[in-house]
Design an enzyme around this catalytic site. Structure first.
Site, PDB file in Angstrom:
ATOM      1  N   GLU A  25       4.511 106.581  93.797  1.00  0.00           N
ATOM      2  CA  GLU A  25       5.997 105.646  93.302  1.00  0.00           C
ATOM      3  C   GLU A  25       5.965 106.925  92.144  1.00  0.00           C
ATOM      4  O   GLU A  25       4.742 107.554  91.294  1.00  0.00           O
ATOM      5  CB  GLU A  25       5.742 104.562  92.620  1.00  0.00           C
ATOM      6  CG  GLU A  25       6.640 104.580  91.652  1.00  0.00           C
ATOM      7  CD  GLU A  25       6.635 102.867  91.950  1.00  0.00           C
ATOM      8  OE1 GLU A  25       8.283 102.182  91.595  1.00  0.00           O
ATOM      9  OE2 GLU A  25       6.519 102.007  91.439  1.00  0.00           O
TER      10      GLU A  25
ATOM     11  N   LYS B 216      14.556 102.226  95.757  1.00  0.00           N
ATOM     12  CA  LYS B 216      14.124 100.599  95.497  1.00  0.00           C
ATOM     13  C   LYS B 216      14.846  99.354  95.541  1.00  0.00           C
ATOM     14  O   LYS B 216      15.792  99.297  94.994  1.00  0.00           O
ATOM     15  CB  LYS B 216      12.624 100.388  94.110  1.00  0.00           C
ATOM     16  CG  LYS B 216      11.989  99.803  93.950  1.00  0.00           C
ATOM     17  CD  LYS B 216      11.511  99.929  93.228  1.00  0.00           C
ATOM     18  CE  LYS B 216      10.284  99.255  91.840  1.00  0.00           C
ATOM     19  NZ  LYS B 216       9.372  99.701  91.098  1.00  0.00           N
TER      20      LYS B 216
ATOM     21  N   CYS C 188       6.655  99.885  95.539  1.00  0.00           N
ATOM     22  CA  CYS C 188       5.867  98.280  94.937  1.00  0.00           C
ATOM     23  C   CYS C 188       5.977  97.876  95.053  1.00  0.00           C
ATOM     24  O   CYS C 188       6.231  96.595  95.320  1.00  0.00           O
ATOM     25  CB  CYS C 188       5.580  99.821  93.798  1.00  0.00           C
ATOM     26  SG  CYS C 188       4.444  99.063  92.088  1.00  0.00           S
TER      27      CYS C 188
END
Length: 507
Positions: free
Chosen positions: A265, A340, A374
């Site tokens: 990331e 995300k 994440c």
């Protein structure tokens, strides 16, 4: 003295076996007088499809058999009789290019039952189905104990009670134990079967290894090689220096024959040093100006080095909103993107990051994959939706500063692998960026996680890096093992979800 050991063999039936076959069949169908195959019929079956006629012998004597043909099932559909499916016992319905193995007979003589011989016949038939790459096995099954209950319940109720193990049926109970499901109830399938009152169950077993119209040039691989880049955060000088390091790792991982290379990331964060005079929100928006160019260059590397690239994640501005985006750059030159969904509280506070709204799997030449960035992996619901869409590998680029933060990602990623019966690969960055605000320290240990069952490592970890060391991790994952897990696992979390009680639904 103890009794001598019996020698049991499963093999192809031959014409010379006929007398033993007839004797065993007459014994097995004592309640159906005259129900045995005549010798010319057996010879014809063997000549048409020798590998489909399977015998089980005890001390050289045939005591049971499983007879089969291959049919083009669409020509018959689910409503047919035994006479129709066998071509009125001529077997002219047998089609070597068909798609279903049709079971026309299975029996074991009564005095040899209880020795698991029928299970051996069924296992041999399943192996044959897999070897021939057929969709599955279909058969009409008797329900011989139904005559004892026909005045008390409907045939549907009877089948349900057999399935719930409230009633024992010597044929249907065995079929359920061998992973067959009831597709339909047939009337007058075998009109002279008085014990079943003329009813039969249309049974089906699915071949989980079946591949329809497999392309011999472009195909989904069964073993997939994954390369994780544990990326060192450092000053690369400029964008060319950064891309030189990206290309180095793609080149290195592709040299191992990898199918995927995964970056962490926000792995382009070192380039934010040129915007250090700005406030954090302005600096990351400045970094976002490079994203499209970086994606284009990485897309070229994917083609040049023949490897699919999960391009970590990078900031991007869309309609004035800041997002954290990951790209799947395929080795055929195409690409797709994932934004995300769950920015962390720190990303919202410092940068004004906004979450995406798309949950989808991506098709690749190595199966169906998912991407989460994440914090996303710490929420179980999106992963379950991806699993229900057929995801086999979940890729998680991450960036964490402390071991506590890392463990949240690691533990949740491993849970996603177990509960969704898939592989999960996480790739993180290490080191520090003293010249970049809000990107101080990095902690990572990149890993490939597996489900937890006998075919997988007992720890559930296929491979892992040395913590906080710049390196790559190369691991092979077997997608066939996932199919076997879904069908035969010790527990089956995808199948056993109580959808009658709760659901995970994407709005």
């Amino acid at each position: 003295m103890s009794e001598p050991v019996e020698i049991v063999e499963v093999r192809q039936l031959t014409a010379e076996d006929y007398l033993d076959l007839k004797e065993s069949m007459v014994s097995a169908y004592a309640d159906m007088e005259g129900s045995y195959w005549r010798e010319p019929t057996i010879r014809r079956l063997i000549s048409l499809f020798p590998e489909g006629q399977i015998a089980v012998t005890v001390n050289g004597r045939v005591v049971g058999c499983a007879l089969s043909i291959i049919v083009d099932y669409e020509k018959f559909g689910d409503t047919h009789t035994y006479e129709q499916i066998t071509g009125y016992y001529t077997f002219n319905t047998h089609n070597p290019k068909g798609d279903v193995l049709y079971g026309i007979e299975v029996f074991v003589r009564p005095d040899f039952r209880g020795k698991r011989l029928a299970r051996r016949l069924y296992d041999a038939r399943k192996v044959l189905c897999e070897q021939l790459n057929l969709q599955g096995i279909v058969a009409g099954g008797r329900i011989p104990n139904y005559e004892k209950y026909s005045d008390k319940m409907s045939v549907r109720e009877y089948i349900e009670k057999v399935q719930d193990r409230e009633i024992y049926d010597p044929t249907l109970t065995f079929q359920f134990a061998n992973d067959f499901t009831v597709k339909k109830i047939l009337r007058n399938y075998l009109p002279n079967d008085e014990a079943s009152k003329g009813f039969a169950t249309l049974l089906q077993w699915f071949n989980i290894y079946y591949e329809k119209d497999q392309d011999t040039i472009r195909y989904n691989k069964s073993t997939v090689r994954i390369g994780l880049v544990q990326w060192q955060m450092r000053d690369y000088g400029n964008i060319d220096g950064f891309l030189q390091q990206v290309e180095f790792f793609i080149d290195a991982v592709s040299d191992y024959g990898s199918d995927f290379v995964v970056f962490p990331e926000l792995f382009n964060s070192p380039l934010m040093s040129e915007f250090n005079q700005m406030d954090p929100a302005g600096a990351i928006r400045g970094l976002a100006k490079h994203t499209e160019y970086l994606r284009e260059e990485i897309q070229k590397y994917a083609v040049a080095y023949n490897v699919n690239v999960i391009a970590g994640s990078m900031p991007i501005v869309r309609d004035e909103s800041l997002h954290n985006i990951s790209y799947l750059c395929r080795r055929d030159g195409t690409y797709e993107e994932y934004i995300k969904i769950h920015p962390t509280p720190g990303e919202v506070l410092a940068w004004g990051m906004k979450g995406g709204d798309t949950i989808k799997v991506f098709d690749t030449d190595c199966g169906k994959i998912g991407i989460q960035i994440c914090y996303d992996v710490e929420f179980p619901e999106p992963s379950r939706i991806l699993a229900e869409q057929g995801m086999q590998i979940l890729f998680v680029p991450f960036m964490t500063d402390t071991q506590h933060a890392y463990n949240r990602v690691r533990f949740c990623a491993q849970a996603r692998a177990v509960e969704n019966e898939c592989y999960v690969a996480i790739a993180g960055s290490i080191g520090n960026l003293p010249k970049v605000n809000n990107m101080d320290l990095q902690y990572a240990q990149s890993c490939v996680f597996t489900p937890s069952d006998f075919n997988f490592p007992v720890t559930g970890v296929k491979a892992e890096s040395t913590p906080n060391t710049e390196m790559v991790v190369i691991a092979d994952v077997d997608l066939v093992l996932l199919k076997e897990l879904h069908a035969f696992g010790s527990v089956q979390t995808l199948k056993d979800i109580r959808s009658d009680l709760y659901q995970v639904v994407k709005k």
